[in-house]
Design a protein around this motif. Sequence first.
Motif, PDB file in Angstrom:
ATOM      1  N   SER A  67      40.845  38.731  49.598  1.00  0.00           N
ATOM      2  CA  SER A  67      40.658  37.404  49.056  1.00  0.00           C
ATOM      3  C   SER A  67      40.890  37.384  47.559  1.00  0.00           C
ATOM      4  O   SER A  67      41.145  36.364  46.990  1.00  0.00           O
ATOM      5  CB  SER A  67      39.252  36.928  49.353  1.00  0.00           C
ATOM      6  OG  SER A  67      38.339  37.860  48.815  1.00  0.00           O
ATOM      7  N   ASN A  68      40.762  38.513  46.912  1.00  0.00           N
ATOM      8  CA  ASN A  68      40.928  38.474  45.462  1.00  0.00           C
ATOM      9  C   ASN A  68      42.143  39.254  44.997  1.00  0.00           C
ATOM     10  O   ASN A  68      42.233  39.624  43.847  1.00  0.00           O
ATOM     11  CB  ASN A  68      39.662  38.974  44.754  1.00  0.00           C
ATOM     12  CG  ASN A  68      39.540  40.466  44.807  1.00  0.00           C
ATOM     13  OD1 ASN A  68      40.295  41.103  45.520  1.00  0.00           O
ATOM     14  ND2 ASN A  68      38.616  41.018  44.053  1.00  0.00           N
TER      15      ASN A  68
ATOM     16  N   GLU B 253      33.162  33.324  39.456  1.00  0.00           N
ATOM     17  CA  GLU B 253      34.393  33.405  40.241  1.00  0.00           C
ATOM     18  C   GLU B 253      35.644  33.235  39.384  1.00  0.00           C
ATOM     19  O   GLU B 253      36.760  33.495  39.838  1.00  0.00           O
ATOM     20  CB  GLU B 253      34.392  32.325  41.328  1.00  0.00           C
ATOM     21  CG  GLU B 253      33.547  32.727  42.521  1.00  0.00           C
ATOM     22  CD  GLU B 253      33.090  31.521  43.323  1.00  0.00           C
ATOM     23  OE1 GLU B 253      33.787  30.500  43.311  1.00  0.00           O
ATOM     24  OE2 GLU B 253      32.023  31.616  43.960  1.00  0.00           O
TER      25      GLU B 253
ATOM     26  N   GLN C 223      33.323  30.305  47.971  1.00  0.00           N
ATOM     27  CA  GLN C 223      34.068  31.558  48.051  1.00  0.00           C
ATOM     28  C   GLN C 223      33.143  32.632  48.590  1.00  0.00           C
ATOM     29  O   GLN C 223      31.964  32.628  48.245  1.00  0.00           O
ATOM     30  CB  GLN C 223      34.463  32.003  46.645  1.00  0.00           C
ATOM     31  CG  GLN C 223      35.503  31.166  45.966  1.00  0.00           C
ATOM     32  CD  GLN C 223      36.885  31.578  46.360  1.00  0.00           C
ATOM     33  OE1 GLN C 223      37.095  32.702  46.797  1.00  0.00           O
ATOM     34  NE2 GLN C 223      37.842  30.686  46.238  1.00  0.00           N
TER      35      GLN C 223
END
Length: 652
Positions: free
Chosen positions: A41-42, A178, A217
Amino acid sequence: MFSLNGSSFLNNSLSGVSKSLTQSTQRKISAPSVVVASVSSNGRPADRNVSVLMENTLKEMRENAAPSSSSSSPVTEKESKSTVGGGVEDVYGEDTATEDQYITPWTVTVASGYPLLRDPHYNKGLAFGEKERDAHFLRGLLPPVVVSQALQVKKMMANMRQYQVPLQRYMAMMDLQERNERLFYKLLIENVEELLPVVYTPTVGEACQKYGSIFRQPQGLFISLKEKGRILEVLRNWPEKKIQVIVVTDGERILGLGDLGCQGMGIPVGKLSLYSALGGIRPSACLPVTIDVGTNNEQLLNDEFYIGLRRRRATGQEYAELLDEFMTAVKQNYGEKVLIQFEDFANHNAFDLLAKYGTTHLVFNDDIQGTASVVLAGLITALNLVGGTLSDHRFLFLGAGEAGTGIAELIALEISKQTNIPVEEARKKIWLVDSKGLIVKSRVESLQHFKRPWAHEHEPVTTLLDAVKTIKPTILIGSSGAGRTFTKEVIEAMTALNEKPVILALSNPTSQSECTAEEAYTWSEGRAIFASGSPFSPVEYNGEFYASGQANNAYIFPGLGLGLIISGAIRVHDDMLLAASEALAEQVSQENLDKGLIYPPFSNIRKISAQIAARVAAKAYELGLATRLPQPENLVKHAESCMYSPNYRNYR
Ligand SMILES: O=C([O-])CC(=O)C(=O)O
Ligand SMILES: [Mg+2]
């Protein structure tokens, strides 16, 4: 950002990709990196899968560029889906795929430019310098001004103070975490007293209650019964590989708020941001985990925005098997020295899990042991104000769960050490009241096992007020999770018995506090030595101001964790908790005491954590539980030098 600097893998397998990228972006790319969005996801794919996924990706690009009607359809529902692909000059093939085709959600990017601004680990926002903007393709993506991190902190704090609603502040902090991780930690470290109540108790409690609505998230791993048999795989989906601390909850007893199921995730996330801000553990080494075995909270089960499994809690073997698989997988994936903190489990599991894994893993339970350590520190300090030794005092608890019995046991252990009496004897100075009244011998058969050591000879007593009157405690501790249970009568009774009654209202968040600071000072006519789990503002009584301390395990676990990590400890020992208490108590100055404070201010917490860490590490070496050899000469300096700094780094 995942970067394969100058790798031949990149040149060989991605020549097509980089060519189209170069064409489409019209710029020279020196160090492209590959991100397969389905893996991470990152943007940090697991290495093991990169080549396989890239191969598939390239294959799909070719296939999607010329969609074939023979591809199998993933659509099973009778929905009207377009079978026509779109996208004029669709270089990457994502739009030419029809809705009936499978595609891998992939992106190709460089380790700079726009994605750099989107990567919370590396983003610096307006603080990117002129050279960095040139070297990292940031020109035009940012307005001209270059600012310092200090100015960013100032601006963010000003923004934060605009929000009147605590949950808005919480969400603003999560957004920042985030977006720009270093700025988040810089803000938190430099404004710890102001921001702790935002990212931690009390606001985190409300955040958990509304987590389904505010979820944006993933900030940690959700491991549910659906993942049974595949937990190792799930752990490997997390982008970071070198994990040092895991905080895990099953959400059954979130603060004093009860069962919040999967939405308890806010707690491990909050605890771990304190590990980094207060204890200096690298953020990337921290992993928040929520185990979802269902919830018995009807309101959540009926809430359309609930994010967890919609079923009642698994118990017995089904529960034990999932937990066991998790504990085994953690050790297998991260090794012997990963610290696992159990957090906010219900009593009926907490004690058993600690007993079961305490001998095989590096674990502790924050609610049993962390809270015990912080309270013992406060009591050691309070003796300076009320006189006597620990064993001269009589202790009464409201609440005989994890915190109550955990604190009671650590006090008994310390008394036993100080006076050389057996711990069984020391326990007799400590009395506990639960929902059915004073815990006494005649109730022993019906008591849960963790309450039994506290069943002393006494007539049955049903109310707290009567217990205060008959036991005549000098110290009253609330660990009940039930708000406003220290009534005016109870505090007046304590005040009638004691010149300076010590009153600790530990339950969280503020709504569950056994009494407020104002109540404690007013009803005791300013004589109480008071501290609480959640913070209270100073109180004015009869023209004087009374500041109270925060008896919260946040003083202990970050330093304890740091001490375990720097020594490479393989087990947590009770003596380490005692060492942590002593180290914390020593940090209270005469000036603090003069104000009636039994804890030092949180503004010094990193220094305090280093002291605690050093003492814990020293104990680990002494007990032969440390594996990082040789032992550093100056453990305090060593602890300080190991701490994460949120200051920006310069990018070449
Ligand atoms: O989270 C906190 O503030 C303290 C704690 O462990 C709890 O109340 O369960
Ligand atoms: Mg807790």
